[in-house]
Design an enzyme around this catalytic site. Structure first.
Site, short mmCIF file in Angstrom:
data_model
loop_
_atom_site.label_atom_id
_atom_site.label_comp_id
_atom_site.label_asym_id
_atom_site.label_seq_id
_atom_site.Cartn_x
_atom_site.Cartn_y
_atom_site.Cartn_z
N GLU A 83 46.42 52.29 36.56
CA GLU A 83 46.45 50.87 36.23
C GLU A 83 47.57 50.51 35.27
O GLU A 83 48.11 49.40 35.32
CB GLU A 83 45.11 50.46 35.61
N ASP A 101 48.33 39.29 42.47
CA ASP A 101 47.36 39.79 43.45
C ASP A 101 46.31 38.74 43.78
O ASP A 101 45.24 39.06 44.32
CB ASP A 101 46.69 41.07 42.95
N THR A 106 45.26 39.64 34.88
CA THR A 106 44.59 40.95 34.85
C THR A 106 44.79 41.50 33.45
O THR A 106 45.91 41.49 32.93
CB THR A 106 45.20 41.90 35.89
#
Length: 299
Positions: A83, A101, A106
């Protein structure tokens, strides 16, 4: 990175009847019934005069699962390598960006997303525990953008507020809590039900973090259902390696369905490497690659 809203015996100690002969000036006669009872309870190791010896180490003791603290630390590092391209997962509390995305921002140690609900839950928890915090004023905006990739009401100050909050121990503890509640504990629990050891438990956890636990065709649940069509897990009498290969195959299909996740190196040069080596207990040392970068955990 999350796809949908919400992607979480030791050996039974044998009871051993200790038999010893009463030492006395005369030799006592040991009644037959207790001896028979002792044999009925299982074999025991005895020495002179029937004195019980220490039991031999139990060779059948299960290896630690992913919820063992040392194994959990490994899991956090493995996810962070994929990640955040770093093994220092604790440095990721402050991480935040939009990775295009379609999930909005995020952020944090498992990629809480503004568009999937888990970031909203995290900030709600943080605010319940500490009402006056840098993120509390963004709760109305987080409610509005949930389910979208919009930043409306979050920009321009939200990312700076997130970084400030990450310095707060209360916010870091809230991230840990939500990671465990939404992802770690459900993944480990389901993997254990399927009869999977530490590697399989990690495979489930990593998939749940990325794909979520919803009902859509790319969710963790759908990936597992597709795997079950190809192989049985150990809990159903299947082979563990064959089942995990089927699960990873199904996950690759789900990843390739999204442009943001089409790089499958976290499977091909990481999880599949451990599986080929038969490292089902996820024992160290571990060496793997993600996105071409090499990583190693020695202990």
């Amino acid at each position: 990175m999350i796809l949908t809203t919400y992607r979480a015996n030791g050996p039974v100690s044998s009871k051993r009847r200790l038999l010893g002969l009463l030492l006395a000036p005369v030799v006592a006669v040991v009644p037959l019934a207790p001896v028979q009872a002792a044999h009925a309870a299982g074999p025991s190791r005895t020495g002179v005069f029937g004195a019980a010896l220490d039991a031999a180490p139990d060779q059948d003791r299960p290896a630690p699962g992913l919820d063992d603290p040392a194994k959990k630390e490994i899991a956090m590092k493995l996810v962070s390598s994929a990640e955040n391209s770093s093994l220092d997962w604790r440095a990721q509390y402050k991480y935040i960006e939009d990775i295009d995305d379609e999930r909005g921002y995020t952020a944090g140690i498992v990629g809480f997303c503004s568009g999937t609900g888990d970031m909203l839950d995290l900030v709600r928890l943080y605010t319940r525990r500490k009402p006056h915090n840098p993120l509390a004023k963004y709760l109305p905006a987080l409610r509005r953008v949930n389910g979208t990739d919009s930043h409306k009401g979050l920009d321009p100050g939200f990312t700076r507020a997130w970084a400030r909050a990450a310095k707060d121990k209360a916010f870091r503890k809230a991230q840990n809590h939500e990671r465990d509640r939404l992802y770690f504990r459900p993944a480990v629990r389901q993997a254990k039900k399927d009869g999977l050891r530490a590697l399989g438990q990690f495979v489930y956890y990593d998939a749940l973090v990325m794909h979520g636990g919803g009902d859509d065709p790319l969710s963790f649940g759908a990936i597992r259902r597709n795997a079950l069509k190809k192989a049985k897990p150990p809990s159903r009498g299947g082979d563990e390696v064959a089942y995990l290969n089927a699960f990873l195959d199904a996950r690759k299909v789900a990843m390739k369905a999204e442009s943001a996740h089409e790089d499958t190196s976290r499977i091909d040069t990481a999880q599949r490497v451990f599986l080929r080596k038969g490292n089902l207990d996820l024992n160290t040392p571990l060496s793997w690659k993600v996105y071409g970068d090499s990583y190693r955990i020695t202990k």
